[in-house]
Design an enzyme around this catalytic site. Structure first.
Site, short mmCIF file in Angstrom:
data_model
loop_
_atom_site.label_atom_id
_atom_site.label_comp_id
_atom_site.label_asym_id
_atom_site.label_seq_id
_atom_site.Cartn_x
_atom_site.Cartn_y
_atom_site.Cartn_z
N GLU A 117 41.28 24.26 71.11
CA GLU A 117 41.45 25.65 70.67
C GLU A 117 42.69 26.30 71.26
O GLU A 117 43.10 27.40 70.84
CB GLU A 117 40.21 26.48 71.03
N HIS A 158 42.02 21.23 75.65
CA HIS A 158 41.44 22.33 74.90
C HIS A 158 42.02 22.33 73.48
O HIS A 158 43.15 22.78 73.27
CB HIS A 158 41.77 23.67 75.56
N CYS A 172 36.73 20.02 77.58
CA CYS A 172 37.13 20.22 78.97
C CYS A 172 35.95 19.92 79.91
O CYS A 172 35.50 18.79 79.96
CB CYS A 172 37.72 21.63 79.17
#
Length: 204
Positions: A188, A186, A79
């Site tokens: 994650e 992202h 990001c």
């Protein structure tokens, strides 16, 4: 060992949890010695570019990062962390980035024109693989969806494109040159697809 750089900016818990889920030995640190001893490095980030660069510089880790990149150690920016890999940003003024990749980070709003698309770009988008054979995309397929949250995006970076996404404009979703890589999305927060991308990075 995989190091996540802690400079006061970023979703460290989710990222470290994802890496540990994948079985990776992980450290969250700003200690130059630990960073230098790691096998690979993650640079997360949320917030404003200028503030994040100032905080990163204050930790004293930029010279260490420069040295590790010169040695060819895998580095993944996520990001804002990806945006910081570029030469410059126009977010709230003009700021220099780490300069590992050519390109400029620019506001999405100026290029979306009169479309009804909102800024920040927030949500799931499909990936178009520019370099499907890139090691970071080892387990990823065209059309796989990942999660974005951003108001700025990289431009003038065609030579480093790994994958893109469409949001009124073509958004560089993943970039890389040599050992330096980044994802605007992202991983994650991107479910199984994101875990596969992190797994591919852990295998570098």
């Amino acid at each position: 060992m995989t190091v996540i750089i802690d400079y006061g900016v970023g979703n460290l818990f989710s990222l470290s949890s994802s890496l540990r889920f994948l079985g990776a030995q992980t450290a969250v640190t700003s200690d130059p010695a630990i960073i230098a001893a790691a096998d690979r490095i993650l640079l997360p980030g949320v917030g404003a570019f200028g503030d994040a660069m100032a905080k990163l510089e204050a930790t004293g880790v930029i010279p260490v990062l420069n040295g590790q990149v010169a040695l060819g150690k895998p580095l993944l920016g996520i990001c804002l962390g990806m945006q910081m890999l570029f030469a410059e940003s126009l977010e709230y003024g003009h700021h220099k980035g780490l300069g590992y990749l050519p390109g400029c980070v620019c506001p999405l709003s100026e290029d979306l024109g009169g479309t009804a698309l909102k800024v920040p770009h927030m949500g799931w988008n499909a990936l178009d693989l520019v370099q499907p054979a890139h090691p970071l995309m080892k387990y990823t397929h065209a059309g796989d969806c990942v999660y974005f949250v951003h108001s700025y995006y990289a431009k003038d970076c065609d030579d480093s494109l790994i994958a893109t996404a469409e949001y009124g404009v073509t958004v560089p979703a993943a970039v890389g040159s040599g050992c330096v890589m980044g994802t605007q999305f992202h991983p994650e927060k991107s479910g199984e697809v994101g875990l596969k991308i992190l797994r591919a990075f852990l295998e570098l």
